[in-house]
Design a protein around this motif. Structure first.
Motif, PDB file in Angstrom:
ATOM      1  N   ILE A   1       0.841  -1.198   0.000  1.00 30.03           N
ATOM      2  CA  ILE A   1       0.000   0.000   0.000  1.00 30.03           C
ATOM      3  C   ILE A   1       0.875   1.246   0.000  1.00 30.03           C
ATOM      4  O   ILE A   1       0.647   2.183  -0.776  1.00 30.03           O
ATOM      5  N   ASP A   2       1.917   1.252   0.824  1.00 31.51           N
ATOM      6  CA  ASP A   2       2.847   2.392   0.851  1.00 31.51           C
ATOM      7  C   ASP A   2       3.505   2.588  -0.508  1.00 31.51           C
ATOM      8  O   ASP A   2       3.662   3.728  -0.975  1.00 31.51           O
ATOM      9  N   ARG A   3       3.916   1.486  -1.160  1.00 30.23           N
ATOM     10  CA  ARG A   3       4.561   1.573  -2.466  1.00 30.23           C
ATOM     11  C   ARG A   3       3.631   2.212  -3.488  1.00 30.23           C
ATOM     12  O   ARG A   3       4.015   3.116  -4.233  1.00 30.23           O
ATOM     13  N   ARG A   4       2.385   1.748  -3.512  1.00 32.74           N
ATOM     14  CA  ARG A   4       1.425   2.284  -4.477  1.00 32.74           C
ATOM     15  C   ARG A   4       1.105   3.750  -4.193  1.00 32.74           C
ATOM     16  O   ARG A   4       0.967   4.553  -5.119  1.00 32.74           O
ATOM     17  N   LEU A   5       1.004   4.102  -2.932  1.00 33.25           N
ATOM     18  CA  LEU A   5       0.717   5.501  -2.588  1.00 33.25           C
ATOM     19  C   LEU A   5       1.911   6.403  -2.921  1.00 33.25           C
ATOM     20  O   LEU A   5       1.723   7.568  -3.310  1.00 33.25           O
ATOM     21  N   ALA A   6       3.134   5.888  -2.801  1.00 33.14           N
ATOM     22  CA  ALA A   6       4.319   6.665  -3.190  1.00 33.14           C
ATOM     23  C   ALA A   6       4.319   6.897  -4.703  1.00 33.14           C
ATOM     24  O   ALA A   6       4.653   7.988  -5.169  1.00 33.14           O
ATOM     25  N   LEU A   7       3.936   5.883  -5.476  1.00 35.22           N
ATOM     26  CA  LEU A   7       3.847   6.048  -6.924  1.00 35.22           C
ATOM     27  C   LEU A   7       2.743   7.037  -7.290  1.00 35.22           C
ATOM     28  O   LEU A   7       2.871   7.797  -8.254  1.00 35.22           O
ATOM     29  N   GLN A   8       1.668   7.052  -6.496  1.00 31.61           N
ATOM     30  CA  GLN A   8       0.624   8.057  -6.716  1.00 31.61           C
ATOM     31  C   GLN A   8       1.192   9.456  -6.489  1.00 31.61           C
ATOM     32  O   GLN A   8       0.971  10.364  -7.297  1.00 31.61           O
ATOM     33  N   SER A   9       1.949   9.646  -5.422  1.00 30.92           N
ATOM     34  CA  SER A   9       2.552  10.951  -5.139  1.00 30.92           C
ATOM     35  C   SER A   9       3.506  11.381  -6.246  1.00 30.92           C
ATOM     36  O   SER A   9       3.634  12.576  -6.533  1.00 30.92           O
ATOM     37  N   ALA A  10       4.156  10.394  -6.898  1.00 27.35           N
ATOM     38  CA  ALA A  10       5.083  10.693  -7.992  1.00 27.35           C
ATOM     39  C   ALA A  10       4.362  10.929  -9.320  1.00 27.35           C
ATOM     40  O   ALA A  10       4.990  11.295 -10.309  1.00 27.35           O
ATOM     41  N   GLY A  11       3.049  10.683  -9.354  1.00 23.53           N
ATOM     42  CA  GLY A  11       2.262  10.929 -10.556  1.00 23.53           C
ATOM     43  C   GLY A  11       2.244   9.799 -11.565  1.00 23.53           C
ATOM     44  O   GLY A  11       1.769   9.976 -12.684  1.00 23.53           O
ATOM     45  N   SER A  12       2.725   8.598 -11.174  1.00 20.05           N
ATOM     46  CA  SER A  12       2.758   7.495 -12.136  1.00 20.05           C
ATOM     47  C   SER A  12       1.706   6.421 -11.872  1.00 20.05           C
ATOM     48  O   SER A  12       1.611   5.458 -12.639  1.00 20.05           O
ATOM     49  N   MET A  13       0.925   6.550 -10.806  1.00 15.09           N
ATOM     50  CA  MET A  13      -0.084   5.540 -10.483  1.00 15.09           C
ATOM     51  C   MET A  13      -1.252   6.198  -9.750  1.00 15.09           C
ATOM     52  O   MET A  13      -1.063   7.161  -9.002  1.00 15.09           O
ATOM     53  N   LEU A  14      -2.454   5.673  -9.980  1.00 18.82           N
ATOM     54  CA  LEU A  14      -3.630   6.044  -9.195  1.00 18.82           C
ATOM     55  C   LEU A  14      -4.238   4.734  -8.684  1.00 18.82           C
ATOM     56  O   LEU A  14      -4.899   4.021  -9.437  1.00 18.82           O
ATOM     57  N   PRO A  15      -3.968   4.373  -7.409  1.00 16.65           N
ATOM     58  CA  PRO A  15      -4.409   3.085  -6.883  1.00 16.65           C
ATOM     59  C   PRO A  15      -5.801   3.130  -6.252  1.00 16.65           C
ATOM     60  O   PRO A  15      -6.196   4.134  -5.653  1.00 16.65           O
ATOM     61  N   PHE A  16      -6.505   2.012  -6.410  1.00 11.50           N
ATOM     62  CA  PHE A  16      -7.845   1.854  -5.846  1.00 11.50           C
ATOM     63  C   PHE A  16      -7.907   0.601  -4.978  1.00 11.50           C
ATOM     64  O   PHE A  16      -7.251  -0.399  -5.283  1.00 11.50           O
ATOM     65  N   THR A  17      -8.743   0.655  -3.954  1.00 13.27           N
ATOM     66  CA  THR A  17      -9.166  -0.544  -3.240  1.00 13.27           C
ATOM     67  C   THR A  17     -10.452  -1.008  -3.892  1.00 13.27           C
ATOM     68  O   THR A  17     -11.377  -0.209  -4.093  1.00 13.27           O
ATOM     69  N   VAL A  18     -10.511  -2.282  -4.244  1.00 15.37           N
ATOM     70  CA  VAL A  18     -11.716  -2.862  -4.828  1.00 15.37           C
ATOM     71  C   VAL A  18     -12.566  -3.382  -3.673  1.00 15.37           C
ATOM     72  O   VAL A  18     -12.094  -4.172  -2.850  1.00 15.37           O
ATOM     73  N   MET A  19     -13.830  -2.933  -3.627  1.00 14.41           N
ATOM     74  CA  MET A  19     -14.719  -3.292  -2.521  1.00 14.41           C
ATOM     75  C   MET A  19     -16.030  -3.870  -3.045  1.00 14.41           C
ATOM     76  O   MET A  19     -16.479  -3.506  -4.136  1.00 14.41           O
ATOM     77  N   THR A  20     -16.630  -4.720  -2.245  1.00 20.65           N
ATOM     78  CA  THR A  20     -17.996  -5.145  -2.528  1.00 20.65           C
ATOM     79  C   THR A  20     -18.921  -3.969  -2.199  1.00 20.65           C
ATOM     80  O   THR A  20     -18.496  -3.010  -1.534  1.00 20.65           O
ATOM     81  N   PRO A  21     -20.177  -4.011  -2.652  1.00 18.43           N
ATOM     82  CA  PRO A  21     -21.074  -2.866  -2.408  1.00 18.43           C
ATOM     83  C   PRO A  21     -21.249  -2.498  -0.931  1.00 18.43           C
ATOM     84  O   PRO A  21     -21.539  -1.346  -0.617  1.00 18.43           O
ATOM     85  N   ASP A  22     -21.031  -3.471  -0.018  1.00 18.27           N
ATOM     86  CA  ASP A  22     -21.164  -3.159   1.405  1.00 18.27           C
ATOM     87  C   ASP A  22     -19.898  -2.530   1.991  1.00 18.27           C
ATOM     88  O   ASP A  22     -19.827  -2.249   3.185  1.00 18.27           O
ATOM     89  N   GLY A  23     -18.877  -2.308   1.143  1.00 13.40           N
ATOM     90  CA  GLY A  23     -17.669  -1.635   1.595  1.00 13.40           C
ATOM     91  C   GLY A  23     -16.556  -2.542   2.071  1.00 13.40           C
ATOM     92  O   GLY A  23     -15.573  -2.068   2.651  1.00 13.40           O
ATOM     93  N   THR A  24     -16.661  -3.852   1.824  1.00 18.81           N
ATOM     94  CA  THR A  24     -15.620  -4.791   2.231  1.00 18.81           C
ATOM     95  C   THR A  24     -14.509  -4.847   1.187  1.00 18.81           C
ATOM     96  O   THR A  24     -14.766  -5.205   0.033  1.00 18.81           O
ATOM     97  N   PRO A  25     -13.276  -4.510   1.530  1.00 17.37           N
ATOM     98  CA  PRO A  25     -12.175  -4.605   0.572  1.00 17.37           C
ATOM     99  C   PRO A  25     -11.908  -6.059   0.159  1.00 17.37           C
ATOM    100  O   PRO A  25     -11.803  -6.947   1.012  1.00 17.37           O
ATOM    101  N   VAL A  26     -11.818  -6.296  -1.150  1.00 17.42           N
ATOM    102  CA  VAL A  26     -11.589  -7.649  -1.674  1.00 17.42           C
ATOM    103  C   VAL A  26     -10.459  -7.683  -2.704  1.00 17.42           C
ATOM    104  O   VAL A  26     -10.210  -8.717  -3.317  1.00 17.42           O
ATOM    105  N   GLY A  27      -9.764  -6.555  -2.898  1.00 17.56           N
ATOM    106  CA  GLY A  27      -8.675  -6.555  -3.862  1.00 17.56           C
ATOM    107  C   GLY A  27      -8.174  -5.146  -4.143  1.00 17.56           C
ATOM    108  O   GLY A  27      -8.549  -4.189  -3.460  1.00 17.56           O
ATOM    109  N   MET A  28      -7.310  -5.060  -5.151  1.00 15.40           N
ATOM    110  CA  MET A  28      -6.719  -3.784  -5.538  1.00 15.40           C
ATOM    111  C   MET A  28      -6.657  -3.697  -7.056  1.00 15.40           C
ATOM    112  O   MET A  28      -6.597  -4.719  -7.743  1.00 15.40           O
TER     113      MET A  28
END
Length: 196
Positions: free
Chosen positions: A53-80
């Motif tokens: 998660i830290d790696r992906r957020l650092a790449l977001q800060s550098a402008g090369s990635m926009l990361p998402f958490t994939v969730m079910t409709p009830d808000g449960t994270p199930v992937g990225m």
């Protein structure tokens, strides 16, 4: 910064900006299928989730990635998933670094997640193309990409070294802006048709 964090919602999935708040549930999702043991892809282990998660957020800060958490409709994270290899000048992104817990694989969640990401890329971000890349021998991923309507651009041979030290041949696919209306209709039909 382009693109900026956004939440995308559908009937079967919510794509929320990635956060360390999701770490514990993502650890459980990854552990549920020992996904990190798949040799031909890179999925974080439960122990490595916070660092990923830290790696992906650092790449977001550098402008090369926009990361998402994939969730079910009830808000449960199930992937990225992510927009990655962002080219703000040409307005081109790759959808990649995607993984899902086994409990939501082979259902409507992936189709709708890709439809949301593609719609945002083409309709809101005005992208000229969206790319997908996967290991040449990852047939499950290649079939899923092809079902979206993406076309094979080619194979980058000995493209990159993966975790076990072997060289990966990378299959590169894309959808172009003028193809999006047809792809959108196809994905909408896939989501609306009755499932057995």
């Amino acid at each position: 910064m382009w693109p900026t964090p956004v939440e995308l919602k559908g009937q079967h999935v919510v794509l929320a900006p990635l956060s360390q708040d999701h770490c514990t549930t993502l650890q459980a999702a990854s552990a549920s299928g020992d996904l990190h043991r798949l040799w031909y892809t890179s999925i974080p282990s439960a122990e490595g989730m916070a660092a990923e998660i830290d790696r992906r957020l650092a790449l977001q800060s550098a402008g090369s990635m926009l990361p998402f958490t994939v969730m079910t409709p009830d808000g449960t994270p199930v992937g990225m998933t992510t927009y990655m290899n962002i080219d703000a000048t040409t307005k081109r992104v790759e959808i990649g670094s995607t993984w899902y817990a086994p409990s939501v694989q082979r259902g409507p969640l992936n189709t709708e997640a890709k439809r949301l990401l593609l719609a945002h890329a083409f309709e809101d971000l005005d992208c000229v193309a969206v790319e997908f890349r996967t290991h040449f021998i990852n047939h499950q991923s290649r079939r899923a990409i092809e079902r979206l309507g993406a076309k094979l651009d080619g194979v980058l041979r000995s493209h990159m070294r993966i975790a076990d030290g072997t060289l990966r041949d990378t299959a590169v696919y894309s959808i172009l802006a003028h193809e999006w209306p047809t792809v959108r209709s196809h994905l909408t039909w896939q989501l609306e048709r009755p499932r057995p």
